[in-house]
Every structure is written in C-alpha cells, then in structure tokens.
Design a protein around this motif. Structure first.
Motif, PDB file in Angstrom:
ATOM      1  N   THR A  30      71.126  -4.982  38.844  1.00 54.59           N
ATOM      2  CA  THR A  30      70.294  -5.980  39.262  1.00 54.59           C
ATOM      3  C   THR A  30      70.869  -7.274  38.484  1.00 54.59           C
ATOM      4  N   SER A  31      70.396  -8.137  39.374  1.00 49.09           N
ATOM      5  CA  SER A  31      71.059  -9.573  39.078  1.00 49.09           C
ATOM      6  C   SER A  31      70.098 -10.451  37.988  1.00 49.09           C
ATOM      7  N   ARG A  32      68.872  -9.844  37.459  1.00 54.80           N
ATOM      8  CA  ARG A  32      68.010 -10.322  36.747  1.00 54.80           C
ATOM      9  C   ARG A  32      68.051  -9.495  35.390  1.00 54.80           C
ATOM     10  N   LYS A  33      69.372  -9.030  35.142  1.00 51.66           N
ATOM     11  CA  LYS A  33      69.545  -7.945  33.766  1.00 51.66           C
ATOM     12  C   LYS A  33      69.064  -8.489  32.301  1.00 51.66           C
ATOM     13  N   TRP A  34      69.325  -9.608  32.448  1.00 49.44           N
ATOM     14  CA  TRP A  34      68.825 -10.318  30.970  1.00 49.44           C
ATOM     15  C   TRP A  34      67.214 -10.638  30.766  1.00 49.44           C
ATOM     16  N   ALA A  35      66.774 -10.822  32.120  1.00 51.63           N
ATOM     17  CA  ALA A  35      65.197 -11.042  32.137  1.00 51.63           C
ATOM     18  C   ALA A  35      64.738  -9.712  31.950  1.00 51.63           C
ATOM     19  N   VAL A  36      65.406  -8.495  32.492  1.00 52.02           N
ATOM     20  CA  VAL A  36      64.671  -7.195  32.172  1.00 52.02           C
ATOM     21  C   VAL A  36      64.794  -7.011  30.683  1.00 52.02           C
ATOM     22  N   VAL A  37      66.100  -6.887  30.175  1.00 52.67           N
ATOM     23  CA  VAL A  37      66.068  -6.994  28.730  1.00 52.67           C
ATOM     24  C   VAL A  37      65.241  -7.581  27.821  1.00 52.67           C
ATOM     25  N   VAL A  38      65.174  -8.924  28.183  1.00 52.81           N
ATOM     26  CA  VAL A  38      64.427  -9.880  27.314  1.00 52.81           C
ATOM     27  C   VAL A  38      62.879  -9.418  27.476  1.00 52.81           C
ATOM     28  N   GLY A  39      62.594  -9.180  28.567  1.00 57.50           N
ATOM     29  CA  GLY A  39      61.017  -8.917  28.927  1.00 57.50           C
ATOM     30  C   GLY A  39      60.655  -7.584  28.155  1.00 57.50           C
ATOM     31  N   GLY A  40      61.414  -6.516  28.213  1.00 58.09           N
ATOM     32  CA  GLY A  40      61.231  -5.221  27.726  1.00 58.09           C
ATOM     33  C   GLY A  40      61.152  -5.387  26.192  1.00 58.09           C
ATOM     34  N   LEU A  41      62.164  -6.107  25.472  1.00 58.37           N
ATOM     35  CA  LEU A  41      62.282  -6.380  24.189  1.00 58.37           C
ATOM     36  C   LEU A  41      61.047  -7.128  23.591  1.00 58.37           C
ATOM     37  N   ALA A  42      60.496  -8.081  24.454  1.00 64.05           N
ATOM     38  CA  ALA A  42      59.297  -8.812  24.102  1.00 64.05           C
ATOM     39  C   ALA A  42      58.035  -7.733  24.057  1.00 64.05           C
ATOM     40  N   VAL A  43      57.998  -6.827  24.951  1.00 59.80           N
ATOM     41  CA  VAL A  43      56.778  -5.873  24.912  1.00 59.80           C
ATOM     42  C   VAL A  43      57.086  -4.979  23.476  1.00 59.80           C
ATOM     43  N   THR A  44      58.308  -4.619  23.423  1.00 55.94           N
ATOM     44  CA  THR A  44      58.635  -3.559  22.118  1.00 55.94           C
ATOM     45  C   THR A  44      58.153  -4.677  20.967  1.00 55.94           C
TER      46      THR A  44
END
Length: 415
Positions: A30-44
C-alpha cells in the motif's frame, strides 16, 4: 496482571502491533503504509491506556455505576491486542511466501513479456495478494472477538462417570466437583466464582475440590472468603484445597490466613480421612464396606531440572500418602498435572490437577505439550488409575479458542 508482567505485556504487544502492520503493508504494497502503522499504533496506545486505567481503578470499579463500560472497554482493548497476536505468525509466513513468489516471478519474466503482459499480470497478482492479506485481519478480528467474549462468559460443566473394581460400596454414585485455576482478579470477578459454584451444586456434588491458583488480586480476599463461607454448607462433605504456584506468587500467608477463616481444609503434602469405612463421616452415604476413603493433597513443586522435579514430586506424594492404609480409596489433589505420573505409580484411583488451562487456545495445544506438559487437559488412564487435568475455571486473560472454561464433576461407580 499488574506490575512487571503488565508492563512487559504491553510493551511486547505494542511491538507485535507495529511489526504486524509493517508485514501487512509489505504483502499488499500500500502507498499509505505509514498512515496504517501510525493509525494502528494510535489505537494500540488508546487500548493500552484503557487497560492501565482499568487496572489502576481495580477493585473500586466493581461498585462504580460505570463498571460495565469499564469492564467491556478493557475486554475490547484486549481483543484489539489479540488481533495482532493471532495475525502475527500468519503474517510472517505470508510475507516470506510473498518475498519468494515475487523474486521467482521477477526472475522468470522476460523483458518482452513485461511489455505486453505487465498490466494484466500485475493486476491479477495484486488482486490475489490483497484478497489473501485482507483475509488475515478478518479472521484475526473474528477469532479475537469470539475468543474474548465467549472465553470470558461461557462455562462448561464436564461430566465424567468413573468405574472402579475396588470402590467401596458406600461411594456408589458419589459425586466430586472440581474447580481449578480461578485466578480471581481483573478479568474473573466474584460473580463468576459464584456461578461456578452454583453449576456444581446443581449437579448434586457431595464435595468440592479446589486445585490451586484461587486468587490473583489480594484486594478480593474478603469477597472470596464471603463466597466460600456462604456456599460451604451447599457441599455436604465439605471443601478441600491444595496450593498452586500463584498462591506463592501473590502472598501465600495472606491466602492461607483467609482460607483458615473458612471451612476449607488445606492439604499440603498431607491427607484427611473422609471416611473410616461404611460411609461413616459422609453425608447420605451408607454401606457395609470397611475400606476407608481418603483425600490427599500435594504442594506445588518449583524444583528446577527434570531429575529434581521428579524427585521432589515423589517426596511430596510420599508425605501426603504416609499413614494411609494400602486398601484405602484415595483421591489426590495436585495443581501441576505432572503429578499424574505419581498417581499412576502409586495406583491412586483419582488424581485431580489443573495449572495448564488446557493451553486456552486449542490449536497451540501440541506446542504446549512439547514444551513440558505431558498431560495438558482432559482424562488420562493407566489401569485402575485415572488422572484429570481441568481446563481452568478462570484465567489470567479471558481469551479462549476451542478450550472453554470448565468445572468438572466425577461420579464414582463400582465396575
């Protein structure tokens, strides 16, 4: 679940979340890999914060009007973390497979083929990879949600009819109930213990055996004592108890002092004579057989190394059995399931254990057996001897897959 374990658990789970998201991004590119990581980490971070807040309020939240919201918020936070714990090994294998698959196709394709077939082939591969990658989180979310909700709420009453040639006639139809590994604490409330006791009483059991790991949060000792005291009379022949490892981890003396204020009989490398024969000493049990009936209990062994572990177990069992007549019918309580070997060696009719929680997640059962639990869950036989490993009436963390919580009932009959 407080203290160092809690901190390590949160750090470990946060790392797994990050690595899982990176592996998933690699698989679908995905081209939004950092958005996915940051979003997942925020929920965590929110999930970890909720669990920390829930733990800090314990046990005051029990009387709070927000207790349902707090509890299910903590349960949802655990579900979020377990999504990644479940998905991580699958993602590792998937990422390895994708790496070699891409490498192989990159090597086999000729330059001319790339010009004419790049678009349809890339579309096909990307669609396939995205579909496969999407299936992983969907499966993980479903398993995590069901594992937490059902694992916390569902209690199985397992029934076992056991036949013995040497059973005294006054024990015909005698019922023994077992509760093990309650771990009363953040995710196992006094209400759940009451439900477990009610389930056994409904089966008409004569006596209750508690095989260790009763309580994790010492602030619940008064509530635990109240439940035991108020329910003791519902078991005609009383309640017996042996220590587990968590009694030592939490505060052995505090738990022992609490139990001594109740009718519970603590068996620590010792025994009691339940009946000298003919059913004397037992409620509603009569017969002509003079064979006595004993309950023995052993301590938890912390011996390191297989030889020392075996030697200490044998020493504990010999102390527990010392003075019991050879012709007696014996039920032995032992927290660690390894004591089933000693039960077989000493021809003990019934050995009741716990400790393993049945692995809590059935698919990893074979792995748990390989790392040191010969007897993981269920019934084991050798001749006239039977050993049973309870899957746990409670748990540290409320996550179970095809391995529900249980209370056990053993009905004795003459063969």
């Amino acid at each position: 679940m407080k203290g160092l374990f809690f901190i390590n658990f949160m750090i470990g789970m946060s790392c797994i979340v990050v690595f899982s998201l990176m592996l998933w991004n690699y698989m679908i590119q995905t081209s939004r890999k950092w958005a996915v990581v940051v979003g997942g980490l925020a929920v965590t971070i929110v999930a970890v914060g909720e669990l920390a807040y829930y733990g800090s309020l314990f046990p005051q939240w029990i009387t709070s009007p927000w207790k349902t919201v707090l509890f299910y918020g903590a349960l949802a936070s655990l579900s979020w973390l377990f999504i990644f714990l479940l998905a991580f090994p699958v993602l590792v294998l998937g990422a390895i497979g994708v790496f070699f698959w891409r490498k192989e196709h990159r090597f086999l394709e000729k330059p001319q083929e790339k010009i004419h077939q790049q678009l349809p082939n890339q579309l096909s591969r990307r669609t396939f990879l995205k579909g496969a990658a999407a299936a992983i989180p969907v499966a993980a979310v479903t398993t995590s949600a069901l594992g937490n909700v059902v694992g916390e709420s569902y209690l199985d009453v397992s029934m076992h009819r056991l036949s013995y040639r040497n059973l005294p006639d006054y024990l015909e139809g005698y019922k023994i109930g077992q509760i093990s590994d309650v771990h009363m604490g953040l995710f196992f409330s006094p209400k759940r213990l009451q439900e477990a006791i009610d389930a056994l009483v409904a089966q008409g059991v004569n006596r209750l055996e508690l095989t260790g790991d009763l309580i994790d949060e010492l602030s619940l000792l008064p509530a635990c004592r109240h439940i035991i005291e108020s329910n003791a009379s519902r078991f005609p022949d009383g309640i017996d108890f042996c220590y587990g490892n968590h009694e030592y981890y939490r505060n052995l003396s505090a738990i022992r002092d609490m139990l001594k204020e109740t009718p519970v009989r603590i068996l620590r490398n010792s025994h009691i004579q339940a009946s000298p024969g003919r059913g004397d000493g037992l409620m509603n049990c009569t017969g002509h057989d003079d064979k006595p009936f004993y309950i023995a209990g052993v301590d938890f062994s912390f011996a390191k190394g297989e030889e020392k572990f075996v030697a200490e177990r044998e020493s504990f069992v010999q102390k527990a059995l010392d003075g019991i007549p050879k012709n007696a019918f014996v039920v032995m309580l032992a927290h660690h399931s390894a004591f089933i070997d000693e039960g077989f060696t000493h021809h003990i009719p019934l050995t009741l254990c716990g400790h393993t929680h049945g692995a809590q997640v059935a698919p990893i059962g074979p792995i748990v057996e390989m790392v040191g639990f010969k007897y993981l869950r269920g019934l084991f036989r050798q001749g006239e001897s039977v050993g049973y490993v309870n899957r746990g009436t409670g748990h540290w963390l409320p996550f179970r897959v095809f391995c529900s919580r249980e209370v056990s009932v053993f009905e004795l009959h003459q063969a």
